[in-house]
Design an enzyme around this catalytic site. Structure first.
Site, PDB file in Angstrom:
ATOM      1  N   SER A 567     -76.658 -40.896  33.676  1.00  0.00           N
ATOM      2  CA  SER A 567     -77.118 -40.301  34.900  1.00  0.00           C
ATOM      3  C   SER A 567     -78.591 -40.722  35.393  1.00  0.00           C
ATOM      4  CB  SER A 567     -76.899 -38.568  34.979  1.00  0.00           C
ATOM      5  OG  SER A 567     -77.153 -38.483  36.051  1.00  0.00           O
ATOM      6  N   ASP A 650     -65.983 -39.161  38.197  1.00  0.00           N
ATOM      7  CA  ASP A 650     -67.463 -38.928  38.492  1.00  0.00           C
ATOM      8  C   ASP A 650     -67.560 -39.246  39.938  1.00  0.00           C
ATOM      9  OD1 ASP A 650     -69.965 -38.665  38.628  1.00  0.00           O
ATOM     10  OD2 ASP A 650     -70.566 -40.100  37.084  1.00  0.00           O
ATOM     11  N   HIS A 682     -68.695 -36.620  35.423  1.00  0.00           N
ATOM     12  CA  HIS A 682     -69.842 -36.983  35.253  1.00  0.00           C
ATOM     13  C   HIS A 682     -70.334 -36.977  33.506  1.00  0.00           C
ATOM     14  CE1 HIS A 682     -73.681 -38.495  36.598  1.00  0.00           C
ATOM     15  NE2 HIS A 682     -74.367 -37.631  36.237  1.00  0.00           N
TER      16      HIS A 682
END
Ligand SMILES: *[C@@H]1O[C@H](CO)[C@@H](O)[C@H](O)[C@H]1NC(C)=O
Ligand SMILES: *[C@@H]1O[C@H](CO)[C@@H](O)[C@H](O)[C@H]1NC(C)=O
Ligand SMILES: *[C@@H]1O[C@H](CO)[C@@H](O)[C@H](O)[C@H]1NC(C)=O
Ligand SMILES: *[C@@H]1O[C@H](CO)[C@@H](O)[C@H](O)[C@H]1NC(C)=O
Ligand SMILES: *[C@@H]1O[C@H](CO)[C@@H](O)[C@H](O)[C@H]1NC(C)=O
Ligand SMILES: *[C@@H]1O[C@H](CO)[C@@H](O)[C@H](O)[C@H]1NC(C)=O
Ligand SMILES: *[C@@H]1O[C@H](CO)[C@@H](O)[C@H](O)[C@H]1NC(C)=O
Ligand SMILES: *[C@@H]1O[C@H](CO)[C@@H](O)[C@H](O)[C@H]1NC(C)=O
Ligand SMILES: *[C@@H]1O[C@H](CO)[C@@H](O)[C@H](O)[C@H]1NC(C)=O
Ligand SMILES: *[C@@H]1O[C@H](CO)[C@@H](O)[C@H](O)[C@H]1NC(C)=O
Ligand SMILES: *[C@@H]1O[C@H](CO)[C@@H](O)[C@H](O)[C@H]1NC(C)=O
Ligand SMILES: *[C@@H]1O[C@H](CO)[C@@H](O)[C@H](O)[C@H]1NC(C)=O
Length: 714
Positions: A567, A650, A682
């Site tokens: 991320s 995601d 994610h």
């Protein structure tokens, strides 16, 4: 049925073997335990434990019963039909539970009452044709039970059951405004809603009385109310007063478009009312400054007050949570902020039995500590913590005023203990690292921390050090340098099944996990400083962290270092690849990171981008942060071997960013590899997928760090 395990005895007599490394398989298969739920008299607590067999590709859930007097643990229930339990009914052992199936087999659930000490007494009360979850329940004066649950609902308010829903001959989805999809789900006309129901007492049993009431669906303006708030909301987003007469629930602000704002409100509604009777208790303007996301509405035990958190920033998801208390009376709310200047952002909340104290848990210096806060605390009151290590998953105030905490630590997937209100005494009931074979030998000795100075901030910055098994400071170990996501968030003293520090270090690394600019737990200014600074402040902090390690930790071989992050941490890997720090690592790993920040608006979370890039997207030029901090601008410098992971579901950070990164690396001839999961968001959650994730990443980094003697990284 009952196999009694005397956990305390096992702990006392355990002969710990020479510490063996924790493997990805061991970590993934090991039991994952829920939060302990104590009965009203505080005699015992129940929690779930789920383990996994790679051979069978199957998870197994059992319920455990913890005797809070003796500490004995026994298996309470062995199949996973019981998905949720609440203590409610005539005795301290009476329960109401959700059976995740029903006799109709229609995808709905059933409700049973029972005596927790004698499940053969279970009696079926209701079969519901909707997969309701999030049970909360209380006994009323008349002896009836009032309960709340949630589920998806059709726009007409009826609960939605995917198994029974009509399917359309076409798969088309049509949208006329922004917010098409979020996290891993495309929006459909169905929205989550909180429902109330009555179980009328009849003799020794109960019977469902009438239909369930939907308190949420149909409350619409710019958008429609939805509760729990997606994608992470659960029963913590609503509450039922202890006498069963009032309900509060949380929804995003219905007057604002979903994509741009985090603002949310708590609605109050009489249990016997309908959606038309609900009123927001904290609309914008009710309290000076409070315009942002609300959380955790909780009735006090006497039902007279409602405590909750709210942030100020109308579109800032990582602003400071401020504690508020209101009267549970919409005519006389008298909302008061509690310790309003406290420079911490608590996110877990529980009332004391006497209603004089709120126990909150807040990120604090790399841990999440529990703090008592008096309800009449002045703005400048500074709470003092009563716990130290760990990150609580939940806490409950017991009948005897002790606080039952279920937390995790870097060395233990679940600890359960009771702490006294002043923090002076702690009774430890359970420590997973002392009973789970896969965690055997893990302990506080595996972890250390250091503070270093950087040029982005006045304060010193913290970093964790996680040693491998049988560590010796006389030897050297290659560096595994991890960068956390968020960027607001942090590396805390907690267990993770996705990025487990010790599983990484046990490949043979010393793990360094710093908390650079944006990390929470060191004051709001340190968190806020990230806005408009993705590419400089945290990058400088990481350079300083690396320098500190290189200079001060002789047992770390930085020349054999690798770096990895997901991320924001993935963005940072891509940024590092184009900058001098990239040349100090032998390999990089990006999991779901930004490659081209001009594409930031491909997410639905515009509130996040608008805040973190310090402005909305305009035509980009050299002065715009969307342009300045774009990893792709430094493509010319890319040369460090780079492993890329990105999954199809995601939607927060679309898979095209990972493919773009991989394609660019390949075109340039930089050694690279792409790992994709069509069914992950994610996060990589499926254990079989996670095993491949670990295996492939470790093959890569172990080759480039020289830990393995493989002839190729592939
Ligand atoms: C539940 O336990 C508490 C504390 O031991 C006790 O005071 C109370 O009477 C019990 N309630 C019932 C219904 O047995
Ligand atoms: C999982 O737990 C169950 C129940 O405690 C046990 O019977 C089983 O052997 C465990 N499976 C694994 C793979 O550990
Ligand atoms: C639920 O109960 C039914 C009937 O007892 C049983 O066949 C089934 O295996 C149970 N399901 C789970 C997930 O344990
Ligand atoms: C759960 O429901 C199933 C289906 O109605 C039933 O066969 C089973 O006995 C129930 N189990 C429990 C623990 O309530
Ligand atoms: C609500 O809509 C659903 C789906 O169209 C339908 O099945 C259901 O019967 C409706 N409920 C009511 C009360 O009209
Ligand atoms: C609906 O939203 C608009 C802003 O878009 C606001 O002015 C208006 O007051 C809202 N209506 C209600 C009933 O809240
Ligand atoms: C919010 O989103 C809408 C689109 O839904 C957009 O037109 C508007 O400019 C945005 N407003 C703000 C303040 O970001
Ligand atoms: C409002 O709350 C404050 C602070 O708790 C308290 O001193 C005051 O008496 C309350 N006023 C009313 C009307 O409830
Ligand atoms: C409170 O936190 C400090 C560190 O700030 C720690 O040293 C102390 O042990 C904690 N207190 C308790 C009671 O755990
Ligand atoms: C945070 O920053 C503001 C504005 O720069 C400053 O006034 C305040 O004193 C700072 N707070 C702390 C706790 O450092
Ligand atoms: C801060 O330190 C970093 C890393 O050494 C350096 O690249 C950067 O130029 C420094 N920033 C300032 C303003 O001195
Ligand atoms: C560059 O972008 C900024 C906003 O990001 C804007 O204020 C400025 O006018 C733009 N400059 C030019 C020359 O377009």
């Amino acid at each position: 049925m009952k196999s009694v395990i005397h956990a305390i005895v096992i702990v006392a007599s355990a002969v710990l073997p020479i510490v063996s490394a924790i493997t990805p398989e061991g970590m993934l298969a090991a039991p994952r335990r829920g939060v302990a739920l104590a009965n009203p008299s505080g005699e015992f607590a129940l929690y779930t434990s789920t383990n996994y067999s790679f051979d069978e590709s199957e998870a197994t859930t059992v319920w455990e019963q913890l005797d809070l007097n003796t500490g004995d643990i026994s298996t309470w229930w062995t199949d996973s039909n019981i998905s949720e339990v609440v203590f409610v009914g005539p005795s301290n052992k009476s329960i109401l539970y959700i059976n995740a199936t029903n006799e109709e087999g229609d995808g709905g659930i059933s409700l049973y009452t029972a005596d927790a000490t004698d499940l053969s007494s279970a009696s079926l009360i209701a079969s519901l044709p909707v997969p309701f979850a999030g049970l909360k329940a209380t006994s009323t004066k008349s002896g009836d039970i009032h309960f709340l649950v949630y589920a998806l609902a059709y726009p007409n308010g009826t609960g939605y059951n995917e198994d029974l829903a009509e399917t359309s001959p076409s798969t088309a989805r049509i949208y006329t405004s922004i917010y098409v999809r979020h996290w891993d789900t495309y929006l459909t006309p169905q929205r989550y809603a909180v429902f109330g129901g009555v179980l009328a007492k009849s003799g020794e049993s109960y019977a469902l009385d009438g239909e369930l009431t939907n308190y949420v669906t149909g409350k619409c303006n710019v958008t429609c109310a939805e509760s729990p708030v997606q994608p992470f909301g659960d029963s913590g987003d609503y509450d039922l007063s202890p006498d069963g007469s009032q309900v509060v629930f949380l929804t995003k602000n219905i007057d604002l478009p979903l994509a741009n704002f985090t603002s949310s409100q708590i609605y109050w509604v009489p249990f016997s009312g309908t959606v038309n009777d609900s009123v927001p208790i904290n609309p914008i303007g009710a309290t000076a400054g409070a315009e942002g996301a609300s959380a955790s509405p909780r009735f006090s035990k006497d039902g007279s007050k409602i405590a909750y958190f709210q942030m100020n920033g109308i579109y800032y998801e990582s602003d400071r949570n401020i504690i508020y208390v209101a009267n549970a009376d919409p005519e006389n709310l008298n909302i008061t902020s509690i310790a309003g200047k406290w420079d911490r952002s608590p996110d877990v909340l529980a009332w004391s039995n006497d209603g004089q104290t709120l126990y909150v848990a807040a990120p604090d210096l790399g841990r999440e500590r529990v703090f008592p806060v008096p309800v009449d605390a002045a703005a400048d009151y500074k709470p003092t913590n009563i716990t130290n290590e760990g990150v609580p998953a939940g806490m409950q105030v017991l009948a005897n005023d002790q606080i039952l905490v279920s937390d995790s630590k870097i060395w233990s997937s679940r600890d359960i203990y009771a702490v006294s209100p002043d923090g002076a005494s702690t009774k430890i009931y359970f420590q997973a690292n002392l009973v789970d074979p896969a965690l055997s030998g893990l302990g506080p000795k595996d972890v250390s921390e250091f503070y270093f100075s950087s040029n982005s901030t006045e304060i010193d910055i913290q970093s964790w050090i996680i040693y491998p098994s049988n560590f010796s400071a006389e030897k050297t170990y290659p560096l595994a340098f991890l960068v956390h996501g968020g960027p607001q968030g942090g590396y805390y003293n907690s267990w993770s099944t996705r990025w487990n520090y010790r599983v990484w270090s046990d490949q043979g690394y010393v793990v360094i996990a710093p908390n650079p600019t944006a990390s929470s737990g060191w004051g709001q200014n340190f968190t806020d400083a990230i806005a408009g600074h993705w590419g400089d402040y945290p990058y400088w902090d990481l350079v300083h962290a690396w320098d500190y390690v290189d200079t001060n930790l002789p047992y770390v071989d930085t020349a054999r270092g690798i770096a990895a992050g997901a991320s924001f941490g993935g963005y940072m890997m891509n940024w590092i690849q184009g900058h001098p720090l990239g040349r100090r690592f032998n390999a990089l790993v990006t999991h779901d990171g930004v490659t081209n920040s001009l594409e930031d608006y491909a997410t639905e979370e515009l509130w996040f981008i608008n805040h973190d890039e310090a402005g909305t997207f305009t035509s980009p030029n050299e002065t715009s942060t969307y342009y300045r901090w774009n990893p792709i601008l430094y493509y010319e410098n890319w040369q460090t071997p780079h492993f890329v992971v990105h999954s199809d579901l995601d939607y927060r950070l679309p898979v095209s960013e990972g493919i773009l990164l991989f394609n660019l690396l390949q075109v340039k001839g930089v050694p690279s590899k792409f790992l994709n999961f069509p069914d992950e968001n994610h996060w990589v959650l499926n254990r079989q997928n996670s095993l491949v994730w670990h295996t492939e990443i470790y093959k890569w980094i172990n080759y480039y760090s020289g830990i393995s003697d493989a002839s190729s990284p592939f």
